[in-house]
Design a protein around this motif. Structure first.
Motif, mmCIF file in Angstrom:
data_model
loop_
_atom_site.group_PDB
_atom_site.id
_atom_site.type_symbol
_atom_site.label_atom_id
_atom_site.label_comp_id
_atom_site.label_asym_id
_atom_site.label_seq_id
_atom_site.Cartn_x
_atom_site.Cartn_y
_atom_site.Cartn_z
ATOM 1 N N HIS A 203 0.328 -0.814 -0.217
ATOM 2 C CA HIS A 203 -0.101 -0.131 -0.655
ATOM 3 C C HIS A 203 0.894 1.164 0.089
ATOM 4 O O HIS A 203 1.699 1.167 1.189
ATOM 5 N N PRO A 204 0.351 2.152 -0.602
ATOM 6 C CA PRO A 204 1.505 3.512 -0.956
ATOM 7 C C PRO A 204 2.033 4.127 0.266
ATOM 8 O O PRO A 204 2.773 4.427 0.542
ATOM 9 N N ASP A 205 0.590 4.025 1.212
ATOM 10 C CA ASP A 205 1.128 5.081 2.668
ATOM 11 C C ASP A 205 1.431 4.394 2.821
ATOM 12 O O ASP A 205 2.716 5.550 3.561
ATOM 13 N N LEU A 206 1.276 3.299 3.318
ATOM 14 C CA LEU A 206 2.450 2.852 4.176
ATOM 15 C C LEU A 206 3.778 2.490 4.402
ATOM 16 O O LEU A 206 4.591 2.658 4.489
ATOM 17 N N VAL A 207 4.138 2.149 2.458
ATOM 18 C CA VAL A 207 5.276 2.210 2.416
ATOM 19 C C VAL A 207 6.302 3.653 2.305
ATOM 20 O O VAL A 207 6.960 3.420 3.025
ATOM 21 N N ARG A 208 5.490 4.663 1.802
ATOM 22 C CA ARG A 208 6.039 6.249 2.429
ATOM 23 C C ARG A 208 6.050 5.807 4.334
ATOM 24 O O ARG A 208 7.324 6.468 4.646
ATOM 25 N N ALA A 209 5.037 5.955 4.438
ATOM 26 C CA ALA A 209 5.426 5.670 6.227
ATOM 27 C C ALA A 209 6.345 4.911 6.847
ATOM 28 O O ALA A 209 7.297 5.646 7.316
ATOM 29 N N ILE A 210 6.686 4.252 6.793
ATOM 30 C CA ILE A 210 7.889 2.998 6.636
ATOM 31 C C ILE A 210 9.076 2.990 5.905
ATOM 32 O O ILE A 210 10.281 3.511 6.756
ATOM 33 N N GLU A 211 9.294 3.777 4.800
ATOM 34 C CA GLU A 211 10.493 4.758 4.289
ATOM 35 C C GLU A 211 11.091 6.130 5.370
ATOM 36 O O GLU A 211 12.172 5.970 5.624
ATOM 37 N N ASP A 212 9.389 6.405 5.157
ATOM 38 C CA ASP A 212 10.010 7.910 6.016
ATOM 39 C C ASP A 212 10.558 7.364 7.837
ATOM 40 O O ASP A 212 12.098 8.388 7.491
ATOM 41 N N LEU A 213 10.304 6.540 8.161
ATOM 42 C CA LEU A 213 11.511 5.691 9.667
ATOM 43 C C LEU A 213 12.852 5.541 9.266
ATOM 44 O O LEU A 213 13.862 6.078 10.000
ATOM 45 N N ARG A 214 12.740 4.872 8.108
ATOM 46 C CA ARG A 214 13.975 4.772 7.592
ATOM 47 C C ARG A 214 14.976 5.698 7.452
ATOM 48 O O ARG A 214 16.150 5.872 7.791
ATOM 49 N N GLU A 215 14.355 7.006 6.154
ATOM 50 C CA GLU A 215 15.170 7.501 5.982
ATOM 51 C C GLU A 215 15.122 8.723 7.603
ATOM 52 O O GLU A 215 16.546 9.186 7.491
ATOM 53 N N LEU A 216 14.782 8.585 8.696
ATOM 54 C CA LEU A 216 15.442 9.816 9.360
ATOM 55 C C LEU A 216 16.136 8.632 10.360
ATOM 56 O O LEU A 216 16.247 9.007 11.587
ATOM 57 N N SER A 217 16.878 7.037 10.239
ATOM 58 C CA SER A 217 17.539 6.396 11.338
ATOM 59 C C SER A 217 16.857 5.813 12.604
ATOM 60 O O SER A 217 17.388 5.234 13.027
ATOM 61 N N TYR A 218 15.883 5.787 11.631
ATOM 62 C CA TYR A 218 15.128 4.624 13.122
ATOM 63 C C TYR A 218 14.403 3.352 13.198
ATOM 64 O O TYR A 218 14.584 2.284 13.713
ATOM 65 N N LEU A 219 14.682 2.909 11.619
ATOM 66 C CA LEU A 219 15.137 1.870 11.321
ATOM 67 C C LEU A 219 16.041 1.687 9.780
ATOM 68 O O LEU A 219 16.185 2.596 9.266
ATOM 69 N N SER A 220 16.284 0.164 9.635
ATOM 70 C CA SER A 220 17.963 0.206 8.910
ATOM 71 C C SER A 220 17.102 -0.012 7.851
ATOM 72 O O SER A 220 15.712 -0.764 7.530
#
Length: 220
Positions: A203-220
């Motif tokens: 789902h594009p909204d969910l993919v975007r939200a998880i990628e956002d957490l990665r870009e902020l270094s909260y997820l790898s």
């Protein structure tokens, strides 16, 4: 004169260890690892430093997994939100990397308190820019600051999840993800399984939200 034959007594009655330092932790690989870490923590507030000026704070509830209620020593009794904010400030100060960015991850009452910390904590040491809640009935309350993006993971059978999805429908900074919990015995098993579904979703909204957490270094 009698001489003491037993072991010598302590030379001091108070040992000052200085400020606590946040646990250094690797970045979780996805939402499933993030939620798994939340349910694995035994303390009511756990602060983890996952990168330079980046912190993940787990809020499983005021009793943690141990079942022990948070208590303040002294005359001043602090709320759960106040203790969480102070724990974050202590960790950031010890690492000397203020101003810090914080991801709050909360379950149940811990999820509601995450909203309180984001909305009311006024600190020069940290800003809450992301929130992830799981099974948090208070997650639908529209009080999150606009700059703090929020991801709510809820079981479909939870009334709070249904209300949250309705209230948050028009909110640009909040995304509610609803899933079927299945027959797993514990809340931890159900929500980790739900987080795996979210990680695998296209789902594009969910993919975007998880990628956002990665870009902020909260997820790898």
């Amino acid at each position: 004169m009698q001489h003491q034959t037993g072991p010598p007594g302590p030379e001091t009655s108070v040992v000052d260890l200085g400020p606590a330092v946040a646990e250094e932790a690797p970045q979780p690989g996805g939402l499933a690892e993030l939620v798994s870490a939340l349910f694995a923590t035994t303390r009511a507030v756990t602060v983890e430093r996952v990168g330079l000026s980046a912190y993940v704070v787990h809020l499983p509830g005021p009793r943690g997994v141990s079942g022990t209620q948070l208590r303040a020593v002294g005359a001043v009794q602090l709320t759960y939100a106040e203790r969480a904010a102070r724990a974050i400030e202590t960790a950031v100060s010890a690492n000397r990397d203020a101003p810090a960015r914080v991801l709050l991850v909360g379950h149940g009452e811990g999820g509601a308190v995450a909203l309180d910390v984001a909305a009311m904590a006024e600190s020069q040491l940290f800003d809450v820019d992301r929130i992830v809640t799981v099974g948090a009935a208070g997650a639908f309350v529209p009080r999150v600051p606009a700059q703090a993006r929020m991801l709510c993971l809820e079981e479909r059978t939870d009334l709070g999840a249904l209300l949250g999805s309705v209230v948050n429908a028009g909110a640009g900074n909040r995304l509610t993800v609803v899933f079927d919990g299945g027959d797993s015995a514990t809340a931890a098993e159900r929500y980790v399984a739900g987080a795996r579904l979210a990680d695998a979703s296209d789902h594009p909204d969910l993919v975007r939200a998880i990628e956002d957490l990665r870009e902020l270094s909260y997820l790898s």
